[in-house]
Design an enzyme around this catalytic site. Structure first.
Site, mmCIF file in Angstrom:
data_model
loop_
_atom_site.group_PDB
_atom_site.id
_atom_site.type_symbol
_atom_site.label_atom_id
_atom_site.label_comp_id
_atom_site.label_asym_id
_atom_site.label_seq_id
_atom_site.Cartn_x
_atom_site.Cartn_y
_atom_site.Cartn_z
ATOM 1 N N GLY A 61 1.002 -1.135 -0.224
ATOM 2 C CA GLY A 61 -0.082 0.270 -0.039
ATOM 3 C C GLY A 61 1.064 1.193 0.636
ATOM 4 N N VAL A 63 -4.364 -4.201 -0.523
ATOM 5 C CA VAL A 63 -3.189 -3.134 -0.456
ATOM 6 C C VAL A 63 -3.330 -3.570 1.162
ATOM 7 C CG1 VAL A 63 -3.220 -2.084 -2.715
ATOM 8 C CG2 VAL A 63 -4.390 -1.180 -0.461
ATOM 9 N N CYS A 64 -2.076 -3.553 1.878
ATOM 10 C CA CYS A 64 -1.611 -3.139 3.370
ATOM 11 C C CYS A 64 -0.270 -2.942 3.247
ATOM 12 C CB CYS A 64 -1.643 -4.803 3.933
ATOM 13 S SG CYS A 64 -0.131 -5.936 3.688
ATOM 14 N N SER A 65 -0.061 -2.398 4.050
ATOM 15 C CA SER A 65 0.863 -1.828 4.175
ATOM 16 C C SER A 65 1.919 -2.310 3.958
ATOM 17 C CB SER A 65 1.563 -1.621 5.681
ATOM 18 O OG SER A 65 1.620 -2.203 6.609
ATOM 19 N N SER A 66 2.700 -3.462 4.609
ATOM 20 C CA SER A 66 3.758 -4.174 3.609
ATOM 21 C C SER A 66 3.347 -5.116 2.609
ATOM 22 C CB SER A 66 4.410 -5.220 4.683
ATOM 23 O OG SER A 66 3.570 -5.961 5.381
#
Length: 137
Positions: A27, A108-111
């Protein structure tokens, strides 16, 4: 970092095709990586991390009319112990993912790994993949 000319685009980190019309990536996107998303013709972005998208990514989604579903904020739970993510987050995310009306969809995610990987692993289990193949992916 020096900005690239408009005709250059950069593929987002951890970008992969999950299924036809379903993609995944980190993300955290640079402006050049955001430009690449035009090639996917996205209808929906499913955000699984608590953190919201960058201002540039939010503006991109708004400008392109891309639906933003931020489950990470609404389904986050503290102190999950050994669980990487909550069951509610995965259940709600699977419902969004399996609804073809949301496709083409970007997860999406942060990683791009933790929440996204858990969700894709659960999808693969529903598709009857064997455990070794799920872990390898």
């Amino acid at each position: 970092m020096k900005e690239l000319p408009d005709y250059f685009v950069q593929v987002p980190e951890a970008l992969a095709l999950v299924e036809e019309g379903v993609y995944r990536c980190s993300g955290v996107l640079s402006n050049e990586q955001i430009k690449y998303l035009d090639t996917l013709h996205l209808k929906t972005v499913l955000i699984l991390s608590v953190e919201g998208p960058s201002r540039a990514f939010s503006q991109y989604m708004k400008t392109k009319g891309i639906r933003r579903i931020h489950l990470g904020m609404t389904r986050w739970q503290p102190n999950l112990g050994w669980k990487p993510v909550s069951e509610e987050l995965i259940k709600d995310a699977l419902e969004c993912l399996l609804d073809k009306g949301n496709h083409p969809l970007l997860i999406v995610c942060s990683s791009g790994v933790r929440e996204t990987g858990t969700l894709v692993g659960c999808l693969r289990k529903l598709q009857h993949w064997n455990f070794n193949s799920i872990v390898y992916e």
